[in-house]
Every structure is written in structure tokens, then in C-alpha cells.
Design a protein around this motif. Structure first.
Motif, short mmCIF file in Angstrom:
data_model
loop_
_atom_site.label_atom_id
_atom_site.label_comp_id
_atom_site.label_asym_id
_atom_site.label_seq_id
_atom_site.Cartn_x
_atom_site.Cartn_y
_atom_site.Cartn_z
N ASP A 171 0.82 83.06 119.58
CA ASP A 171 1.90 83.77 120.23
C ASP A 171 2.83 84.33 119.16
O ASP A 171 3.62 83.61 118.56
CB ASP A 171 2.67 82.83 121.17
N GLU A 172 2.69 85.63 118.89
CA GLU A 172 3.49 86.35 117.91
C GLU A 172 3.50 85.65 116.55
O GLU A 172 4.54 85.16 116.09
CB GLU A 172 4.92 86.56 118.44
N PRO A 173 2.36 85.60 115.89
CA PRO A 173 2.27 84.87 114.61
C PRO A 173 3.15 85.42 113.51
O PRO A 173 3.49 84.69 112.57
CB PRO A 173 0.78 85.00 114.25
N THR A 174 3.56 86.70 113.57
CA THR A 174 4.40 87.25 112.51
C THR A 174 5.87 87.33 112.90
O THR A 174 6.69 87.85 112.15
CB THR A 174 3.91 88.65 112.10
N SER A 175 6.22 86.81 114.09
CA SER A 175 7.62 86.85 114.52
C SER A 175 8.49 86.06 113.56
O SER A 175 8.19 84.92 113.20
CB SER A 175 7.73 86.25 115.93
N GLY A 176 9.59 86.66 113.13
CA GLY A 176 10.52 85.99 112.23
C GLY A 176 10.10 86.00 110.78
O GLY A 176 10.80 85.44 109.92
N VAL A 177 8.95 86.62 110.50
CA VAL A 177 8.44 86.68 109.14
C VAL A 177 8.83 88.02 108.52
O VAL A 177 8.76 89.07 109.18
CB VAL A 177 6.90 86.51 109.13
N SER A 178 9.23 88.00 107.28
CA SER A 178 9.64 89.24 106.61
C SER A 178 8.47 90.21 106.50
O SER A 178 7.30 89.80 106.50
CB SER A 178 10.19 88.95 105.21
N ALA A 179 8.80 91.48 106.42
CA ALA A 179 7.76 92.51 106.33
C ALA A 179 6.87 92.28 105.11
O ALA A 179 5.66 92.54 105.14
CB ALA A 179 8.41 93.90 106.25
N GLU A 180 7.47 91.76 104.03
CA GLU A 180 6.70 91.51 102.81
C GLU A 180 5.69 90.38 102.97
O GLU A 180 4.66 90.35 102.28
CB GLU A 180 7.65 91.16 101.65
N GLU A 181 5.95 89.45 103.89
CA GLU A 181 5.08 88.29 104.08
C GLU A 181 3.98 88.52 105.10
O GLU A 181 2.98 87.80 105.10
CB GLU A 181 5.91 87.08 104.54
N LYS A 182 4.16 89.50 105.99
CA LYS A 182 3.27 89.62 107.14
C LYS A 182 1.81 89.83 106.76
O LYS A 182 0.92 89.16 107.29
CB LYS A 182 3.74 90.77 108.05
N THR A 183 1.55 90.75 105.87
CA THR A 183 0.16 91.06 105.54
C THR A 183 -0.52 89.87 104.88
O THR A 183 -1.66 89.51 105.23
CB THR A 183 0.08 92.28 104.62
N ALA A 184 0.17 89.22 103.94
CA ALA A 184 -0.41 88.06 103.28
C ALA A 184 -0.67 86.94 104.28
O ALA A 184 -1.71 86.28 104.23
CB ALA A 184 0.52 87.57 102.17
N THR A 199 -12.85 82.12 117.66
CA THR A 199 -12.44 83.27 118.46
C THR A 199 -10.91 83.29 118.51
O THR A 199 -10.28 82.25 118.67
CB THR A 199 -13.01 83.15 119.88
N VAL A 200 -10.31 84.48 118.41
CA VAL A 200 -8.85 84.58 118.32
C VAL A 200 -8.31 85.54 119.37
O VAL A 200 -8.84 86.64 119.57
CB VAL A 200 -8.41 85.05 116.93
N LEU A 201 -7.24 85.10 120.02
CA LEU A 201 -6.48 85.95 120.94
C LEU A 201 -5.03 85.84 120.51
O LEU A 201 -4.49 84.73 120.47
CB LEU A 201 -6.66 85.47 122.38
N PHE A 202 -4.41 86.95 120.11
CA PHE A 202 -3.02 86.82 119.68
C PHE A 202 -2.11 87.90 120.21
O PHE A 202 -2.46 89.07 120.31
CB PHE A 202 -2.92 86.69 118.15
N VAL A 203 -0.91 87.45 120.61
CA VAL A 203 0.15 88.34 121.08
C VAL A 203 0.90 88.86 119.87
O VAL A 203 1.26 88.09 118.96
CB VAL A 203 1.12 87.58 122.01
N GLU A 204 1.16 90.16 119.85
CA GLU A 204 1.85 90.72 118.68
C GLU A 204 2.59 92.00 119.07
O GLU A 204 2.08 92.82 119.83
CB GLU A 204 0.82 91.02 117.57
#
Length: 256
Positions: A171-184, A199-204
Motif C-alpha cells: 500500500d503506497e510503498p513510496t509514500s513519505g519517501v523522498s524523490a531521491e530515495e524512490k527509485t533505489a 506476485t506483486v500488487l501495489f497501490v501507488e
């Protein structure tokens, strides 16, 4: 078609408000599926119904062909479907290692004894292996409150994978994460789930993240699935552009 997860006519109403209406979804093993939609579109309601945190008003949820309606979240986890949360569910005053050890102990023994030791050589080895796979071993003995937000997200996801699930819902794995950290962060997560064949299902909400990592998109609007398909088709859908991504057209990067 072989499915690991299937929902049939899934509906959820809160009084006069319909949060999910006739949601029919089939997820195949090995897929990486992104779930998009504006706030209130029904994304988290869908995830919560699938994982047992919310009981549907009607409809069916099948995991590996078996109905999981009415099962508790813990029972569904034991069947092989794990999840992480928008806010990492960690014990902030404990070290990273101790958080992993709690997850290992819970996965190995659903009904632990207060007298049984949590820290054993085998459990420490398993936790260390998971930390190494996520490339966060350097934070091993650090208190969770002292690690960056992106690392906290990785710890939460690592804990969800301890029980070796077949499917992972994020559920929103990159929420609250800085733009610089998201890709890594997402590169790490996608590498690990690929290695584990999960298998992965993710909200984003971040469309750059969605475009980069998914093989398929479910677009929700007003509790219904507005579009379901490969990214280039869904993101080019005029209704998705109007109600989900905004009026501007969304183009896939050449790298995809």
C-alpha cells in the motif's frame, strides 16, 4: 487462465456510500500489478478486503482457488498472501534486527510461548540473510527511529517477506519517501520479489513509479475498475486521463 488471486463481484458499502462496486479482478502468478486512482477511488478498500482487514458486503475473494472470505488477516498471511502498509508497521524503539526477529518468530510459530526464546542462532541467520538481500545490513543494530524513511519501508517489506509468501500487496510503498530515495527503494524491492518469484500488487500515486515497474495497471474510479491492462493502454485511456492521471496525456518512457 491460472490465477493466484481472483475477486468476483466484490462490493463494499458504508451505509449509503459505495466504496467498491462489482470489482472483478484476476491476477496471474508472477505479475507485477499497479493499482492507481485518486483519493477515495476504492484502492485501499480493495486491498483491505483482499487481505481480510475489511469484510466485503458481497462478492468473493479466491486465493489459489480457495475462498478466503471471513478469514482473519493472520490466517490469510499463513496461506501465503502478505502485505505492507502505507505507514511502516515497525517497533520504533527496537533495533532493525529485533524487528526482523519478531517477524521471523511470528512466521515460524503463530502461537508463540512467552517462555520460548525469540533470539536463536537459526533465526538470527535468517534475519541477517534478509537484511543482506535488501542491502540494509549496515542498519542491523540501529534503532528504527534513527534510520531513513526509505529504509524503514524496506524493513517493513522485508518483514512481510519473512514467511516466504507467494503474493505481496504493497500500500503506497513510496509514500513519505523522498524523490531521491524512490527509485533505489523500488529497484531493491523489485529485485528481491523477482528473486523470490513473488506476485506483486501495489497501490501507488506516483505515475513515474507505476510506469517504471509494473507489467499491468488496474485503474480505480468511484469504487469501480475503470481500466485494466498493460500500462501503455491504460495510461492512454481518455477516462483514466480525465479521472485518474489528470487531463495531460501520459507517455511511457522509451526505456519501457
Amino acid at each position: 487462465m491460472n490465477c493466484i488471486l481472483e475477486t468476483q463481484g466484490l462490493c463494499k458499502a458504508f451505509g449509503a456510500v459505495t466504496a467498491a462496486k462489482d470489482v472483478n479482478v484476476r491476477i496471474r502468478p508472477g505479475e507485477v500489478v499497479g493499482v492507481i486512482g485518486s483519493n477515495g477511488a476504492g484502492k485501499t478498500t480493495f486491498i483491505n478486503m483482499v487481505t481480510g482487514y475489511l469484510k466485503p458486503s458481497s462478492g468473493q475473494v479466491l486465493f489459489n482457488g480457495q475462498s478466503i472470505i471471513g478469514r482473519t488477516p493472520r490466517a490469510i498471511t499463513r496461506l501465503g498472501m502478505a502485505r505492507s502498509f502505507q505507514v511502516a508497521q515497525l517497533f520504533p524503539q527496537l533495533s532493525v534486527m529485533d524487528n526482523l526477529l519478531i517477524a521471523v518468530a511470528a512466521a515460524q510459530n503463530p502461537f508463540p510461548s512467552l517462555l520460548a526464546p525469540m533470539r536463536t542462532a537459526a533465526r538470527v541467520a535468517l534475519a541477517d540473510a534478509m537484511l543482506a538481500q535488501f542491502d540494509i545490513a549496515r542498519w542491523r543494530d540501529t534503532q528504527v527511529t534513527a534510520v531513513p524513511q526509505g529504509v524503514r519501508k524496506l524493513i517493513d517489506i522485508a518483514m512481510a517477506l519473512i514467511g516466504e509468501p507467494q503474493m505481496l500487496l504493497l500500500d503506497e510503498p513510496t509514500s513519505g519517501v523522498s524523490a531521491e530515495e524512490k527509485t533505489a527503494l523500488m529497484d531493491t524491492v523489485m529485485r528481491v520479489v523477482a528473486e523470490r518469484r513473488v506476485t506483486v500488487l501495489f497501490v501507488e500515486h506516483d505515475m513515474d513509479v507505476v510506469r517504471r515497474y509494473v507489467s499491468r495497471i488496474l485503474a480505480f474510479y468511484s469504487g469501480e475498475v475503470l481500466a485494466d491492462g498493460v500500462p501503455e493502454q491504460v495510461l492512454a485511456n481518455p477516462r483514466v486521463q480525465e479521472f485518474v492521471t489528470g487531463s495531460q496525456k501520459v507517455h511511457l518512457r522509451a526505456a519501457l
